[in-house]
Every structure is written in C-alpha cells, then in structure tokens.
Design a protein around this motif. Structure first.
Motif: not given
Length: 384
Positions: A36-54
């Motif tokens: 659940a935490y992994v899901t919440d983190t990756l669906t957060n728009p802020t996380t998708r802006t991180l340089p190492n998101f991939h």
C-alpha cells in the motif's frame, strides 16, 4: 530523500519475504502495508518529478510482480491491485516506462502468476505503443512468446491465449511472413499435447496469429494444409489420440474463418494500408479431406475422438460452400478415399491401442440417412 528512503525500506521488506520465520499473519500484514505504501508513493504526482523515478518504478514493479506469486491469496490480490493503481496513475510520458517494465517481466519468463499479470497488462496497453516503436516491440516479443509456449504449466498457456489477441490486434500488422511461420510452427508443436488446456490454448493462438497477420487468408490456407498433413502419415504409422483431438479442434475453429475472410482486404506495407488482393481459394478437395477424416474418426472407440470429430463435422456443415454441399447431395456421394492419401486405422493413447471399427449399416440405409441429414444444410437445394 525521506520519501525515497521509506520506499526503498518497504521494497527491502517485501524482498526479504523468504527470510522471515516469525508469525505468518503478522508478516502478511506487513507485506500488505508495504504494498500500500509503494502504491501511494508512486501514484503521488510529486514522486513522478524525481530524477530517479524510473529507477524507483523499475524496482517497485519487480517486487510487486514477485508478490503476485505469493503463497497467500490476500497478498496476491493487494499486489495486483497495486499494479492496477500505479498503471492508471501514469500519464502518457510514463506509460512508455510502464510498457518497458511489463516487457521486461515477460522477457524474464518468471513464475506463472507473475507472467500472467504482466501479459494481461501488456495486452491492454499494447494499443498505446507509438507506431515507430511497434515493430521493435514485436520483434523482441516473438522469442518471448516462443519460450512461453514451451512451458508446461496450464496457467501460462491460458494467459497467452487470453493476451495474444489484444497484442496482435495492435502489433500483428508488423509480422513478416517468416515470423508468422515461426509462431505457427511453435504452437503446432503443442497441438498434440496431453493437456486439454494446452491443446485448446494452442488452437486459439494458431487462429489468432492467422487472422491478425498481413495475409490472413494465405496463412489460414497454409495452416489448413499443415493440419491435414499431421493426420495423413505413411502407412503403418501410429497416431496419438491427443494429436487427433488437437488437430480436429483446430479444424473446428479454422473452418468458419476460412469462409468469413473471403473477399476481405489484406494489409500491405508497414503502415497498415489496406489494399484489395486476390484471395487464395481453398480447393474443394481440402473440405473433402476434412470430411473424410471426421467420418473416419467417428468409427473410433475413443469418446474424446468421436466428440471432436462430431464438433468438426458440425462446423464443416454450417460453413460449407455450395459446391461442397452439392457434392454431398450428389447421387455418387463422396468416396471413402483414393490412392493419394492414407488414413490411419489405429490410434494410441499411452499403452492402449484403439482400433477403428467398421460400419455395419447397409449401403441403401446409409444413403437414405445421409440425404436426410444433408437436406437441412444451408446454401443449396437437395439433389434429385
């Protein structure tokens, strides 16, 4: 950085599942919370802006696919739902990254449940692949499909049967003739498998490949010839019951599409341009061979062979051409056979040899019964 550290901590906790020897219920709760935490983190728009998101997405998908093969069903359901939520939250730019991760999991050819999850999601997203990338994806998928088809689990073949139509609907126009033959020969090897699920899945995959390639009519004809050759060996050769049932099942699925696809347009070139082409007509003698095979195997004492022969005959009669029906209703009928082909008189199933019995119905009664049956067929009138 705090978000990344917590995410990696959750992934490490999920990764160390096999090393845990404490309370099982407590461990399952921790795994569900981590997913659940992994899901919440990756669906957060802020996380998708991180340089190492991939990199975060790669590690998360790898662990979630491992959880899809967990022993506990609750954990598997949560992992599946987590994948769904993450994929739905991705925008167009990150959809390409998701497709790459799904392709990696398919190429990994891991546990059956994980592979099923990856195949199904890739098939749904296949239509979103950009046109310049489709041929590249298809070329890399062909060896994966061949490897998956060589596995013995029923679940993997069912997953391939359900996913392949959607994948080839988007990518099938980029199949070359050699690619089509490679895939057809791969699934033809499974037509005589002992597993009913594998035989059924292989038959459906063969049909899917033919109707989604550039030249559907040509390869349907090629597949029909190849299937007939499998049941017409040289004299004295024993034929497996599984092979007979598998081939008859393929013919049952194939015959309706041979009629439906006549006159359709075929795809020419790499850009999906349709152009009217001259169809390769399936000769009447091919339908006669199918009819002879079915009637022959109706005399077998194996119930599965008889049922497959009856189903194939039903498909043949419902989709027969006017010429073939006129031949059936003619006064001479169809002869039992000629010197050009050989029909086996024995089958084998493990260590059991099955003999084909001889018909005992008188000739005149047989002709009367044939006329009564064939007079109800469509597209034509009964012979005088």
């Amino acid at each position: 950085m705090a978000i990344e550290e917590k995410l990696f901590k959750s992934l490490d906790l999920l990764r160390s599942t096999n090393e845990y020897s404490g309370d099982v219920s407590q461990r399952n709760k921790e795994k569900i919370q981590s997913c659940a935490y992994v899901t919440d983190t990756l669906t957060n728009p802020t996380t998708r802006t991180l340089p190492n998101f991939h990199h975060l997405l790669t590690n998360s998908f790898e662990i979630l696919f491992q959880m899809c093969n967990d022993i506990e069903s609750d954990v598997r359901l949560v992992a599946e739902e987590s994948l769904n939520k993450i994929i739905k939250a991705m925008d167009n730019e990150n959809t390409n990254k998701v497709l790459m991760e799904l392709h990696k999991e398919i190429k990994r050819n891991g546990p059956a449940r994980s592979l099923k999850s990856a195949l199904w999601r890739f098939s749904i997203l296949a239509g979103l692949i950009r046109l310049p990338k489709r041929k590249q994806y298809l070329i890399s998928l062909i060896p994966c499909i061949v490897s998956i088809s060589e596995r013995s689990e029923d679940l993997t073949h069912e997953a391939l049967m359900n996913s392949l139509p959607k994948i080839l609907k988007s990518l099938g126009s980029f199949l070359s003739d050699s690619d089509v033959k490679t895939l057809l020969n791969t699934f033809l090897n499974n037509v005589g498998d002992a597993s009913t699920v594998i035989r059924r899945a292989s038959a459906n995959c063969l049909l899917t490949i033919c109707i989604n390639c550039r030249k559907p009519y040509q390869f349907l004809s090629y597949l029909l010839d190849t299937l007939l050759e499998l049941l017409m060996p040289i004299a004295g050769t024993m034929v497996s019951v599984f092979l007979v049932v598998g081939v008859l099942s393929c013919l049952r699925l194939l015959i309706p599409h041979i009629r439906k696809i006549e006159g359709r347009q075929e795809i020419q070139g790499s850009f999906g341009i349709t152009k009217k082409t001259k169809a390769i007509q399936v000769g009447e003698e091919k339908f006669v061979q199918v009819y002879r095979l079915c009637v022959h195997f109706l005399l077998c004492d194996d119930d599965s062979v008889m049922s497959a022969a009856l189903d194939t005959l039903s498909s043949l009669f419902q989709n027969c051409t006017r010429e073939f029906k006129n031949l059936l209703l003619s006064g001479d009928g169809i002869e039992a056979g000629d010197g050009r082909c050989y029909f086996p008189t024995q089958l084998y199933n493990a260590n059991v040899t099955l003999a084909v019995s001889k018909p005992t119905l008188p000739e005149e009664s047989r002709k009367q019964n044939d006329r009564a049956i064939f007079s109800s067929l469509p597209d034509g009138s009964a012979a005088e």
